[in-house]
Design a protein around this motif. Structure first.
Motif, mmCIF file in Angstrom:
data_model
loop_
_atom_site.group_PDB
_atom_site.id
_atom_site.type_symbol
_atom_site.label_atom_id
_atom_site.label_comp_id
_atom_site.label_asym_id
_atom_site.label_seq_id
_atom_site.Cartn_x
_atom_site.Cartn_y
_atom_site.Cartn_z
ATOM 1 N N TYR A 1 0.814 -1.220 0.000
ATOM 2 C CA TYR A 1 0.000 0.000 0.000
ATOM 3 C C TYR A 1 0.846 1.270 0.000
ATOM 4 C CZ TYR A 1 -4.292 -2.702 0.748
ATOM 5 O OH TYR A 1 -5.370 -3.559 0.618
ATOM 6 N N LEU A 2 2.156 1.138 0.085
ATOM 7 C CA LEU A 2 3.063 2.254 -0.210
ATOM 8 C C LEU A 2 3.504 2.218 -1.678
ATOM 9 C CD1 LEU A 2 5.462 2.443 2.884
ATOM 10 C CD2 LEU A 2 3.741 4.134 2.204
ATOM 11 N N ASP A 3 3.731 1.003 -2.179
ATOM 12 C CA ASP A 3 4.243 0.861 -3.543
ATOM 13 C C ASP A 3 3.240 1.332 -4.594
ATOM 14 O OD1 ASP A 3 6.521 -0.254 -2.455
ATOM 15 O OD2 ASP A 3 5.897 -2.338 -2.816
ATOM 16 N N VAL A 4 1.964 1.040 -4.388
ATOM 17 C CA VAL A 4 0.955 1.385 -5.400
ATOM 18 C C VAL A 4 0.824 2.896 -5.591
ATOM 19 C CG1 VAL A 4 -1.481 1.218 -6.035
ATOM 20 C CG2 VAL A 4 -0.303 -0.784 -5.111
ATOM 21 N N PRO A 5 0.605 3.684 -4.528
ATOM 22 C CA PRO A 5 0.485 5.129 -4.739
ATOM 23 C C PRO A 5 1.809 5.804 -5.068
ATOM 24 C CG PRO A 5 0.387 4.644 -2.395
ATOM 25 C CD PRO A 5 0.344 3.316 -3.114
ATOM 26 N N SER A 6 2.918 5.221 -4.641
ATOM 27 C CA SER A 6 4.226 5.802 -4.957
ATOM 28 C C SER A 6 4.583 5.626 -6.426
ATOM 29 C CB SER A 6 5.316 5.143 -4.101
ATOM 30 O OG SER A 6 5.095 5.372 -2.731
ATOM 31 N N GLY A 7 3.910 4.694 -7.090
ATOM 32 C CA GLY A 7 4.219 4.399 -8.484
ATOM 33 C C GLY A 7 3.072 4.619 -9.436
ATOM 34 N N PRO A 8 2.393 3.538 -9.846
ATOM 35 C CA PRO A 8 1.457 3.636 -10.973
ATOM 36 C C PRO A 8 0.151 4.365 -10.707
ATOM 37 C CG PRO A 8 1.436 1.410 -10.053
ATOM 38 C CD PRO A 8 2.576 2.135 -9.399
ATOM 39 N N PHE A 9 -0.353 4.358 -9.486
ATOM 40 C CA PHE A 9 -1.695 4.901 -9.225
ATOM 41 C C PHE A 9 -1.787 6.375 -9.645
ATOM 42 C CE2 PHE A 9 -5.483 6.196 -6.964
ATOM 43 C CZ PHE A 9 -6.277 5.066 -6.924
ATOM 44 N N TYR A 10 -0.801 7.153 -9.246
ATOM 45 C CA TYR A 10 -0.795 8.596 -9.561
ATOM 46 C C TYR A 10 0.201 8.965 -10.653
ATOM 47 C CZ TYR A 10 -3.509 8.973 -5.254
ATOM 48 O OH TYR A 10 -4.469 8.833 -4.284
#
Length: 276
Positions: free
Chosen positions: A158-167
């Motif tokens: 849940y840190l990796d997702v927003p730190s990368g592709p989500f935004y």
């Protein structure tokens, strides 16, 4: 907290702001977030005189951490229960990502008079997973990877997702906002692991073709062309073709989380559609 209790005893948390006689706008969040993901839009439309409502999907945020019912039929039934409890009429339902699937299934089944319009933003319909009937979809192995990452170390995932592709923060030259990343993580960690695990199947494997075909009200389909979570080509253009009264608006280079990164673009577009 403000909650309703569904037939199976699940408590659904919701926010309800604004004059009760104003037109309601109901916001449906993505996985694995909460109603808080709509803070910007809630304040914007409240300021425009609307009644704004957002709920935490079962298993997410402040709602019950359910081990059952974590699939689209029950999600839609929960929305129906909320609409009945608040007696919402002529509401506009706006869904992002998984929330777009929830909106699609609910609106297709809603009682007459409950819904006036709908908006799907970076939404999962018609269906995400690759199959013979959906050759452009993502392989099942992608979603198996999500499940493994969640089970192995949800907090890091849940840190990796927003730190990368989500935004789109993994793109060259991206301006990374640590507050946005931390807020995504905060919302995700509020929910239940079992519900979030089950929801991966719900958002990736549910086929919304019949739901899209059944919807009579006007629907605005908004999607960023650089969406790395719900790829553009296999979602928005296909969904709008199935709708009786659908309008597609594409946003060149915008990411999956464009409601946050580009609220200044998204909000006026939503207002124009609602008032049009």
């Amino acid at each position: 907290m403000t909650t309703i209790t569904t037939e199976d005893g699940t408590e659904i948390f919701y926010k309800d702001w604004g004059a009760r006689d104003a037109q309601p706008i109901v916001f449906h969040h993505g996985w694995p977030l909460s109603a808080d993901d709509w803070d910007n839009q809630m304040l914007y439309f409240l300021g425009k005189g609307f009644r704004v409502i957002a709920h935490d999907r079962r298993g997410h945020g402040r709602s019950s951490q359910t081990d059952t019912g974590n699939e689209m039929d029950t999600y839609a039934a929960d929305v129906s229960a909320l609409a009945e409890a608040l007696d919402l009429r002529d509401a506009v339902h706006i869904g992002h990502s998984t929330g777009g699937g929830e909106v699609t299934r609910y609106v297709a089944r809603a009682k007459p008079g409950r819904v006036s319009k709908a908006v799907l933003i970076g939404a999962v319909p018609p269906v995400m997973v690759k199959s013979e009937s959906n050759p452009g979809g993502l392989p099942l192995e992608v979603f198996d990877g999500f499940r493994k990452a969640l089970a192995d170390n949800r907090a890091q995932f849940y840190l990796d997702v927003p730190s990368g592709p989500f935004y789109g923060y993994n793109r060259p030259g991206a301006k990374v906002d640590q507050g946005v990343i931390r807020n995504w993580w905060r919302q995700g960690m509020m929910g239940g692991t079992k519900a979030h695990y089950d929801c991966i199947k719900a958002f990736s494997e549910t086929d919304f073709t019949a739901d899209l075909q059944a919807i009579e009200v006007p629907v605005l389909v908004m999607h960023g062309t650089d969406d790395q979570i719900v790829p553009y080509a296999d979602s928005a253009p296909l969904a709008v073709k199935l709708l009786k009264n659908g309008t597609l608006k594409s946003y060149e280079g915008l990411p999956h989380g464009m409601c946050t990164t580009h609220a200044d673009v998204v909000n006026p577009e939503l207002l124009a559609f609602i008032q049009g």
